[in-house]
Each structure stands twice: as structure tokens, then as C-alpha cells.
Write a protein that holds these residues in place. Structure first.
Motif, mmCIF file in Angstrom:
data_model
loop_
_atom_site.group_PDB
_atom_site.id
_atom_site.type_symbol
_atom_site.label_atom_id
_atom_site.label_comp_id
_atom_site.label_asym_id
_atom_site.label_seq_id
_atom_site.Cartn_x
_atom_site.Cartn_y
_atom_site.Cartn_z
ATOM 1 N N ALA A 69 4.394 -12.321 -7.393
ATOM 2 C CA ALA A 69 5.051 -12.093 -6.105
ATOM 3 C C ALA A 69 4.570 -10.758 -5.563
ATOM 4 N N GLY A 70 4.106 -10.767 -4.322
ATOM 5 C CA GLY A 70 3.590 -9.527 -3.775
ATOM 6 C C GLY A 70 3.760 -9.428 -2.285
ATOM 7 N N SER A 71 3.814 -8.180 -1.811
ATOM 8 C CA SER A 71 3.983 -7.887 -0.399
ATOM 9 C C SER A 71 2.791 -7.083 0.108
ATOM 10 N N SER A 72 2.259 -7.476 1.250
ATOM 11 C CA SER A 72 1.164 -6.781 1.912
ATOM 12 C C SER A 72 -0.041 -6.674 0.972
ATOM 13 N N MET A 73 -0.488 -5.456 0.611
ATOM 14 C CA MET A 73 -1.610 -5.355 -0.319
ATOM 15 C C MET A 73 -1.249 -6.015 -1.655
ATOM 16 N N GLY A 74 0.014 -5.953 -2.032
ATOM 17 C CA GLY A 74 0.456 -6.632 -3.250
ATOM 18 C C GLY A 74 0.304 -8.140 -3.135
ATOM 19 N N LEU B 99 0.803 -1.220 0.000
ATOM 20 C CA LEU B 99 0.000 0.000 0.000
ATOM 21 C C LEU B 99 0.839 1.274 0.000
ATOM 22 N N GLU B 100 1.826 1.345 0.859
ATOM 23 C CA GLU B 100 2.611 2.571 1.007
ATOM 24 C C GLU B 100 3.976 2.504 0.319
ATOM 25 N N SER B 101 4.215 1.478 -0.445
ATOM 26 C CA SER B 101 5.500 1.292 -1.107
ATOM 27 C C SER B 101 5.389 1.694 -2.580
ATOM 28 N N GLY C 41 2.974 -19.825 -10.163
ATOM 29 C CA GLY C 41 3.475 -19.586 -8.824
ATOM 30 C C GLY C 41 2.901 -18.347 -8.177
ATOM 31 N N CYS C 42 2.822 -18.395 -6.852
ATOM 32 C CA CYS C 42 2.320 -17.272 -6.057
ATOM 33 C C CYS C 42 3.194 -17.175 -4.805
ATOM 34 N N PHE C 43 4.013 -16.122 -4.722
ATOM 35 C CA PHE C 43 4.971 -15.908 -3.642
ATOM 36 C C PHE C 43 4.496 -14.699 -2.861
ATOM 37 N N LEU C 44 4.064 -14.919 -1.616
ATOM 38 C CA LEU C 44 3.377 -13.887 -0.846
ATOM 39 C C LEU C 44 4.146 -13.507 0.414
ATOM 40 N N LEU C 45 4.446 -12.220 0.551
ATOM 41 C CA LEU C 45 5.165 -11.702 1.699
ATOM 42 C C LEU C 45 4.219 -10.876 2.559
ATOM 43 N N ALA C 46 4.013 -11.289 3.800
ATOM 44 C CA ALA C 46 3.117 -10.587 4.719
ATOM 45 C C ALA C 46 1.834 -10.177 4.003
ATOM 46 N N PRO C 47 1.176 -11.135 3.334
ATOM 47 C CA PRO C 47 0.023 -10.779 2.502
ATOM 48 C C PRO C 47 -1.149 -10.272 3.327
#
Length: 176
Positions: free
Chosen positions: A73-78, A14-16, A93-99
Motif C-alpha cells: 500500500a502506497g501513496s504518491s511516490m510510495g 516523497l514529503e511524508s 495486493g497493491c493498494f495505490l493512493l494518488a500514485p
């Protein structure tokens, strides 16, 4: 028309932005693999989850990315964007960081992830996206999850994230 290579789409939080540390580190790692095109989406024009989801769909279509040859690949809201995309369009593939999953503020925040390979990485000390609902979602869907002693940004785990992504990419590419 779809190209024959592998596409990796990276979705920031969201804020990145697309130039964020995690996105750029994962993009650089993805580009070390032959035949891989890595695209860092720029979602900064909106904070609306549905609009970011549409941006991902459009980016995939514009690139001619075949879902069976696509890694998200996504982080948070991503991470929410990637999970929701995979629920609608099964991908490699789906690579999720702190989703941002299992959160009431996000529409359909507990999607049925439909990727051939999935990896969730979350911080025990995440104060933005509570760990337990994400752990429960992973349990319900029988998805791999790696919990790290870190916060929401996973800023103390960058080297580990890149290593995990390298292994994830290798697994995806070996089985496509």
C-alpha cells in the motif's frame, strides 16, 4: 524463510513519513486482521525513486515475506514504489493512493502492475500527479480506479480510504 502470515508493507510519499496520517490509518486497519503483520517503511533517508524501490525489496526480504502473501500500500511516490515492486515481483495486493505513475520524472513510471488484486484511488483535483494519465494507465491495464473529489493528499477522504482499504484487505485475505 517466509512466515505463514500476511505481510502488509506501507510506503509513504516523497514529503511524508511512516508516521503520516494515511500510513498510520491504513497500518492500524491492517492490524485489525488476524495473522497480518503491517510494516510502515521509512523512506525519509532518500528522495531517489530507485533507492526507495530497493528499500521496499530489502524490507520484504528482511521480513521473510512471501510475495503471494504480501499486500503493498502506497501513496504518491510510495504508490510508485508499490506499483514497481509488483511489476517485478507479483504480489497478492497493491493498494495505490494518488500514485506517482505516468510521470516523466520517475523512471519506468508506467509499470505493468502484477498483483492478484489492485485498487487505485485518486483525487480529481490532484495538482501533483495529474489524474488523466493515471486513469489511462488503469484503463490500459484494466485496473479498478476510484476517483474522489479531493486533492493529491486525499486529506478530505481519510474515512473513505480506510473503508476501501478494509474491503480490499478482506478481498485479498479471502482469496489467498
Amino acid at each position: 524463510m517466509a512466515t505463514s502470515g500476511i505481510h502488509v508493507f506501507l510506503s509513504h510519499g516523497l514529503e511524508s513519513g511512516p508516521g503520516g496520517t494515511k500510513v498510520q490509518a491504513l497500518k492500524a486497519e491492517a492490524e485489525t486482521f488476524p495473522g497480518v503483520t503491517a510494516i510502515a517503511l521509512d523512506h525519509r533517508s532518500t528522495k531517489v525513486p530507485a533507492e526507495r524501490l530497493q528499500q521496499m525489496k530489502e524490507a520484504m526480504a528482511d521480513a521473510g515475506a512471501a510475495p503471494e502473501r504480501t499486500i503493498l500500500a502506497g501513496s504518491s511516490m510510495g504508490g510508485w514504489v508499490c506499483a514497481r515492486t509488483s511489476a517485478q515481483t507479483p504480489v497478492l495486493g497493491c493498494f495505490l493512493l494518488a500514485p506517482a505513475l505516468a510521470m516523466s520524472a520517475y523512471p519506468q513510471s508506467s509499470p505493468q502492475i502484477q498483483a492478484r488484486h489492485t485498487q487505485i484511488i485518486h483525487g480529481w483535483d490532484d495538482d501533483v500527479v495529474a489524474p488523466m494519465p493515471v486513469i489511462e494507465l488503469a484503463r490500459e491495464q484494466r485496473l479498478p480506479i476510484l476517483m474522489l473529489p479531493d486533492g493529491h493528499r486525499l486529506e478530505n477522504s481519510l474515512e473513505r480510504l480506510v473503508g476501501e482499504f478494509r474491503d480490499f484487505m478482506a478481498t485479498c485475505l479471502a482469496t489467498h
